[in-house]
Design an enzyme around this catalytic site. Structure first.
Site, PDB file in Angstrom:
ATOM      1  N   SER A   1     -21.507   3.909   1.149  1.00 18.77           N
ATOM      2  CA  SER A   1     -21.320   4.942   2.169  1.00 18.77           C
ATOM      3  C   SER A   1     -22.542   5.839   2.280  1.00 18.77           C
ATOM      4  O   SER A   1     -22.724   6.547   3.256  1.00 18.77           O
ATOM      5  CB  SER A   1     -20.098   5.808   1.833  1.00 18.77           C
ATOM      6  OG  SER A   1     -20.375   6.586   0.680  1.00 18.77           O
TER       7      SER A   1
ATOM      8  N   ARG B   1     -16.231  -0.167  -0.929  1.00 16.60           N
ATOM      9  CA  ARG B   1     -15.262   0.843  -1.413  1.00 16.60           C
ATOM     10  C   ARG B   1     -15.867   2.250  -1.489  1.00 16.60           C
ATOM     11  O   ARG B   1     -15.475   3.059  -2.313  1.00 16.60           O
ATOM     12  CB  ARG B   1     -14.720   0.464  -2.788  1.00 16.60           C
ATOM     13  CG  ARG B   1     -14.470  -1.024  -3.032  1.00 16.60           C
ATOM     14  CD  ARG B   1     -13.261  -1.454  -2.357  1.00 16.60           C
ATOM     15  NE  ARG B   1     -12.762  -2.752  -2.756  1.00 16.60           N
ATOM     16  CZ  ARG B   1     -11.487  -3.005  -2.864  1.00 16.60           C
ATOM     17  NH1 ARG B   1     -10.609  -2.056  -2.668  1.00 16.60           N
ATOM     18  NH2 ARG B   1     -11.074  -4.203  -3.143  1.00 16.60           N
ATOM     19  N   GLY B   2     -16.869   2.496  -0.675  1.00 20.48           N
ATOM     20  CA  GLY B   2     -17.495   3.828  -0.657  1.00 20.48           C
ATOM     21  C   GLY B   2     -18.862   3.839  -1.319  1.00 20.48           C
ATOM     22  O   GLY B   2     -19.665   4.740  -1.084  1.00 20.48           O
TER      23      GLY B   2
ATOM     24  N   LEU C   1     -18.095  -1.344   3.104  1.00 24.33           N
ATOM     25  CA  LEU C   1     -18.819  -0.220   2.490  1.00 24.33           C
ATOM     26  C   LEU C   1     -18.717  -0.274   0.967  1.00 24.33           C
ATOM     27  O   LEU C   1     -18.978   0.718   0.289  1.00 24.33           O
ATOM     28  CB  LEU C   1     -18.277   1.113   3.015  1.00 24.33           C
ATOM     29  CG  LEU C   1     -18.457   1.312   4.521  1.00 24.33           C
ATOM     30  CD1 LEU C   1     -17.791   2.608   4.975  1.00 24.33           C
ATOM     31  CD2 LEU C   1     -19.935   1.322   4.890  1.00 24.33           C
TER      32      LEU C   1
ATOM     33  N   TYR D   1       0.873  -1.189   0.000  1.00 30.99           N
ATOM     34  CA  TYR D   1       0.000   0.000   0.000  1.00 30.99           C
ATOM     35  C   TYR D   1       0.902   1.229   0.000  1.00 30.99           C
ATOM     36  O   TYR D   1       1.455   1.616   1.030  1.00 30.99           O
ATOM     37  CB  TYR D   1      -0.894   0.033   1.241  1.00 30.99           C
ATOM     38  CG  TYR D   1      -1.992  -1.019   1.293  1.00 30.99           C
ATOM     39  CD1 TYR D   1      -2.402  -1.721   0.175  1.00 30.99           C
ATOM     40  CD2 TYR D   1      -2.643  -1.277   2.498  1.00 30.99           C
ATOM     41  CE1 TYR D   1      -3.417  -2.663   0.239  1.00 30.99           C
ATOM     42  CE2 TYR D   1      -3.665  -2.220   2.569  1.00 30.99           C
ATOM     43  CZ  TYR D   1      -4.043  -2.909   1.450  1.00 30.99           C
ATOM     44  OH  TYR D   1      -5.056  -3.842   1.533  1.00 30.99           O
TER      45      TYR D   1
END
Ligand SMILES: NC(=O)c1ccc[n+]([C@@H]2O[C@H](COP(=O)([O-])OP(=O)(O)OC[C@H]3O[C@@H](n4cnc5c(N)ncnc54)[C@H](OP(=O)(O)O)[C@@H]3O)[C@@H](O)[C@H]2O)c1
Length: 311
Positions: free
Chosen positions: A192, A188-189, A186, A36
């Site tokens: 959300s 990846r959003g 989530l 990462y």
């Protein structure tokens, strides 16, 4: 992950503030990967933990994924000598002398999983690793790995939109007494409650390539989010909290990982801990987002091909 890679630029001060806030709130599991941001994420975590009681935090590290300076992806290396090498760099970057959970991020098709697990087991013997985990592997690999050394948990995508593990992988884990660390809770959003069809994406953002965020798929998936919003409103909760609480409701052996990189998101997500979904809530959620409702695969084709869990 998003603090160092894949979701566009991140603000270092805000990232650190988020980790501090998480630790102060009692979060005791931090997940990372050595790839990462090519070590950036581990150095960030090492910095955030400076002066803290190391024993109070569990650090989970994924390794093996090969990158290049342009951010490209080049498969996985699970050879025993690579395990020793990756771990040595990780310990230095995290500024610690042990990793709580160490796991190969993607199966290396050229190295039998027994060899990789055997090499991590040597690091357990040496005191540099406390537990061995797995990531994105299927039932057969779970059994083979667990036969070499007890496995603590499998890290794999699991959310209202990604439920393929329920057929085979989750029952295998439960049979063997192995935990599950769910990521992408989530989506990846997407789950959300704040994602829009017009959302601007930074170059290189994972979601620019992810099938679920493209064109008609995105419109269909945002329709599912709207159905969840009605349920969330009735409970005085947010869509993100409903998505996290749903994963929490799936069993005590499942730990949701949430990829927040701002303190306000973290606070919102922690609110899910106070939300107990009733049987009626769960039935309404199931109706709003039935199994298989998501439009599009969870990864683009080349990345899907790397997932042993999807074979
Ligand atoms: N084993 C694997 O193959 C694998 C793969 C991917 C990820 N992971 C691990 O799983 C972790 C989580 O995954 P993820 O970050 O991809 O997915 P995620 O948790 O499903 O989604 C993160 C996204 O949701 C947003 N968000 C977080 N909390 C929110 C809230 N309360 N309200 C609204 N939006 C919110 C974040 O926004 P902001 O960024 O703006 O805060 C970010 O865009 C990663 O950090 C990584 O450690 C593992």
């Amino acid at each position: 992950m998003g603090m160092s890679d894949l979701y566009g630029p991140a603000d270092e001060a805000e990232s650190l503030a988020t980790i501090y806030a998480a630790l102060d709130a009692g979060v005791n599991l931090i997940d990372t990967g050595d790839f990462y941001g090519m070590g950036h994420n581990e150095m960030l975590i090492g910095r955030a933990l400076r002066g803290r009681d190391r024993e109070q935090v569990m650090i989970s590290v994924k390794f093996g994924t090969l990158r290049d300076a342009a951010g490209g992806w080049h498969g996985s290396d699970g050879r025993p000598k690579a395990v020793a090498n990756f771990l040595a760099y990780t310990l230095r970057r995290l500024d610690t002398d042990y990793v709580d959970i160490y796991r190969l991020s993607r199966l290396d098709p050229e190295v039998p999983i027994e060899e990789t697990i055997g090499a991590i087991a040597e690091q357990v013997q040496a005191g540099r690793v406390r537990h061995i985990g797995l990531s994105e592997v299927g039932a057969e690999a779970i059994r083979r790995a667990n036969a070499v050394h007890p496995i603590s948990d499998l890290q794999i995508e699991y959310s209202l939109l990604s439920r393929s593990i329920e057929a085979d992988i989750l029952p295998t884990l439960r049979e063997l007494g192995i935990g599950l660390t769910a990521y992408g809770v989530l989506s990846r959003g997407l789950l959300s409650g704040r994602w829009t069809a017009e959302q601007a994406l930074a170059p290189g953002d994972f979601r620019g390539f992810s099938p679920r965020f493209q064109g008609d798929n995105l419109v269909a998936n945002l329709g599912l989010v709207e159905a969840l919003r009605t349920i969330a409103a009735a409970r005085g909760a947010t869509v993100a909290q409903i998505a996290i609480a749903w994963v929490l409701s799936r069993g005590e052996d499942i730990v949701p990982l949430v990829g927040a990189r701002r303190p306000d998101r973290l606070t919102e997500s922690l609110g899910a801990l106070d939300l107990r979904l009733t049987d009626d809530d769960l039935a309404a959620i199931e109706l709003a987002v039935p199994v298989g409702a998501a439009a599009g695969e969870r990864y683009a084709a080349p990345a899907m091909a790397d997932l042993d869990s999807e074979r």
